[in-house]
Write a protein that holds these residues in place. Structure first.
Motif, short mmCIF file in Angstrom:
data_model
loop_
_atom_site.label_atom_id
_atom_site.label_comp_id
_atom_site.label_asym_id
_atom_site.label_seq_id
_atom_site.Cartn_x
_atom_site.Cartn_y
_atom_site.Cartn_z
N GLU A 40 0.87 2.48 -3.18
CA GLU A 40 -0.05 3.05 -4.08
C GLU A 40 -0.58 4.31 -3.39
N TRP A 99 9.01 -1.54 -5.14
CA TRP A 99 7.61 -1.55 -5.43
C TRP A 99 6.45 -1.01 -4.30
N GLN A 154 0.91 -1.46 0.02
CA GLN A 154 0.02 0.25 0.46
C GLN A 154 1.00 1.47 0.06
#
Length: 279
Positions: free
Chosen positions: A174, A216, A171
C-alpha cells in the motif's frame, strides 16, 4: 475414446488454439491465438494432449483456451478445453472424461512457444508445492524485530532492510509512489547494474508465500520496483537465474504484466529443468 481420438487426429490438417473454454461460443467465431499446420507441430500437440490418464470425471470450470482440430475443408473435427495445469477435456459434453496429461510442463511450454498468452501462470501452484511456499501464519510479514528474519529468509536486498523492518508485509502493498521511488533509488545506489537488480528482485519475489504475501503484500512492492526496469534486463535476469525461486518470481510477474513472449522464453529452460519430461 482412444480410438476416437486417433481417428480425428488422423484427419486433422490444421490445429487452432482459440480463446475461451467450453462456454466460449462457436469455435470458428473465436479469436485465434495460434494456428498449427506443419506436420511436426501437429504431431507434437497431439502427443501432448492425448497421452496421459483419463479421470472418468470432469473439472467443474469451463476451462480455456481450447484446441480445435480442423479437416481439409476447414470444418471442426473435435475440440478440447484446457483445464488447470495439464488437464485436457476432449468433447466434454460427449465423453465427460478429462485427461491428465503425462507431461503438463511440456504442454504449457509448447503452447507458450506458439504465442498462446498466459500459459506459464499455471506453474504458480506446482512451484509453490516444489518450493514449499504455501503460506502459514502469519499471512503477512510482521514489522519490527519479529519480522527481521523474514527479510533475510526472503533474500531481500540488505540496503532495504532498515526501511522495510518498520513496515508489515501488508503495508508494503500500500506504499505511495514516492515511497516506492525511494526504495528504487536505494537499490540503484547499492547495485547500479539493472540486470543484477532484476535478479535480486525476482529472487525476492519468488520467495514470498502464496497467496497473500506474494500477490497482495510485499509482492506488490517488488513488482512495482521491477516496473522501473527495462524488459530486456528482466529477461536477462530470468535467463541467468536458473533457480526455482527465480522462476517463481518470473511466474508471479507474468500474472500481472503483458508479455510478448520474451519473458516466457527466458524462463522456459528453467521450468523444463525443474519439471523434467517423464522417462
Amino acid at each position: 475414446m482412444i480410438e476416437w481420438l486417433d481417428g480425428v487426429w488422423a484427419r486433422a490438417l490444421t490445429v487452432r488454439i482459440v480463446e475461451g473454454g467450453d462456454d466460449g461460443g462457436p469455435l470458428l467465431d473465436r479469436s485465434v491465438l495460434a494456428e498449427l499446420r506443419g506436420a511436426a507441430s501437429i504431431e507434437a500437440v497431439r502427443a501432448l494432449t492425448t497421452t496421459g490418464r483419463f479421470t472418468r470425471d470432469v473439472c467443474r470450470c469451463h476451462g480455456g483456451p481450447s484446441i480445435v482440430l480442423l479437416d481439409e475443408a476447414g470444418d471442426v473435427l473435435a475440440s478440447a478445453a484446457l483445464h488447470s495445469h495439464g488437464s485436457v477435456s476432449w468433447e466434454r459434453s460427449r465423453f465427460r472424461n478429462d485427461l491428465l496429461t503425462v507431461d503438463p510442463t511440456g504442454l504449457q511450454l509448447f503452447l507458450a512457444e506458439q504465442g498462446v498468452p498466459g500459459q506459464l501462470t499455471s506453474f504458480l501452484a506446482p512451484l509453490a508445492e516444489l518450493l514449499n511456499l504455501y503460506e502459514g501464519s502469519p499471512q503477512f510479514r510482521p514489522a519490527g524485530v519479529a519480522g527481521q528474519r523474514y527479510l533475510t529468509e526472503r533474500a531481500v536486498p540488505d540496503v532495504l532492510h532498515p526501511a522495510l523492518v518498520a513496515l508489515t508485509g501488508r503495508q508494503c502493498g500500500e506504499l505511495s509512489e514516492g515511497q516506492v521511488a525511494e526504495f528504487g533509488r536505494l537499490l540503484v545506489a547499492a547495485e547500479p547494474a539493472p540486470d543484477a537488480r532484476a535478479t535480486a528482485l525476482l529472487s525476492w519475489l519468488g520467495r514470498l508465500p502464496i497467496p497473500a504475501e506474494a500477490l497482495w503484500g510485499e509482492g506488490v512492492l517488488v513488482r512495482r520496483l521491477l516496473a522501473d526496469l527495462a524488459g530486456p534486463d528482466i529477461a536477462t535476469a530470468a535467463v541467468q537465474t536458473r533457480t526455482g525461486h527465480g522462476a517463481m518470481g518470473v511466474v508471479n510477474l507474468l500474472m500481472h504484466v503483458d508479455d510478448d513472449g520474451t519473458l516466457a522464453a527466458a524462463v522456459a529452460p528453467t521450468l523444463r529443468a525443474l519439471f523434467p519430461p517423464p522417462t
